[in-house]
Design a protein around this motif. Sequence first.
Motif, short mmCIF file in Angstrom:
data_model
loop_
_atom_site.label_atom_id
_atom_site.label_comp_id
_atom_site.label_asym_id
_atom_site.label_seq_id
_atom_site.Cartn_x
_atom_site.Cartn_y
_atom_site.Cartn_z
N TYR A 5 0.82 -1.19 0.00
CA TYR A 5 0.00 0.00 0.00
C TYR A 5 0.86 1.26 0.00
O TYR A 5 1.98 1.27 0.50
N THR A 6 0.31 2.32 -0.55
CA THR A 6 1.00 3.59 -0.68
C THR A 6 1.02 4.33 0.65
O THR A 6 0.01 4.41 1.34
N GLU A 24 -5.12 4.50 -0.49
CA GLU A 24 -5.99 3.37 -0.82
C GLU A 24 -7.11 3.18 0.21
O GLU A 24 -8.12 2.55 -0.07
N TRP A 25 -6.92 3.72 1.39
CA TRP A 25 -7.87 3.54 2.48
C TRP A 25 -8.83 4.72 2.63
O TRP A 25 -9.61 4.78 3.57
N PRO A 62 -8.60 -3.02 -0.01
CA PRO A 62 -8.52 -2.19 -1.22
C PRO A 62 -7.39 -2.68 -2.12
O PRO A 62 -6.41 -3.27 -1.66
N GLU A 63 -7.55 -2.43 -3.40
CA GLU A 63 -6.52 -2.79 -4.39
C GLU A 63 -5.33 -1.86 -4.20
O GLU A 63 -5.49 -0.64 -4.22
N PRO A 64 -4.12 -2.42 -4.00
CA PRO A 64 -2.94 -1.55 -3.87
C PRO A 64 -2.66 -0.80 -5.17
O PRO A 64 -2.82 -1.33 -6.25
N GLN A 65 -2.27 0.45 -5.02
CA GLN A 65 -1.87 1.25 -6.17
C GLN A 65 -0.45 0.82 -6.53
O GLN A 65 0.39 0.64 -5.67
N THR A 66 -0.21 0.64 -7.82
CA THR A 66 1.14 0.31 -8.27
C THR A 66 1.58 1.33 -9.31
O THR A 66 0.75 2.02 -9.90
N LEU A 71 -5.07 5.02 -9.29
CA LEU A 71 -5.71 4.67 -8.02
C LEU A 71 -7.22 4.62 -8.20
O LEU A 71 -7.81 5.52 -8.78
N LYS A 72 -7.84 3.54 -7.71
CA LYS A 72 -9.29 3.42 -7.71
C LYS A 72 -9.76 3.53 -6.28
O LYS A 72 -9.41 2.71 -5.43
N VAL A 73 -10.52 4.56 -5.97
CA VAL A 73 -11.05 4.76 -4.63
C VAL A 73 -12.56 4.55 -4.68
O VAL A 73 -13.25 5.14 -5.50
#
Length: 74
Positions: A5-6, A24-25, A62-66, A71-73
Amino acid sequence: MNSHYTIIIQWSDEDECFVVSLPEWGEFCHTHGDTYEEALKNAQEVLEMLIESSLEDGQPLPEPQTLGKPLKVA
């Protein structure tokens, strides 16, 4: 706990400390620290609690941003 996670750490003149965002949260998920190292340690602790709490409640993580992936929030 290994997570991808970022963690964004920025100095805040207003708060006179390092403020940490965990994007992400959600936009309101923050912590802080008087030093960069303390801010990072606090961020790691908050992430562990968020992950454990989500898993215990049966909530999806949540899907980790890479890098290179937007980023999908929710």
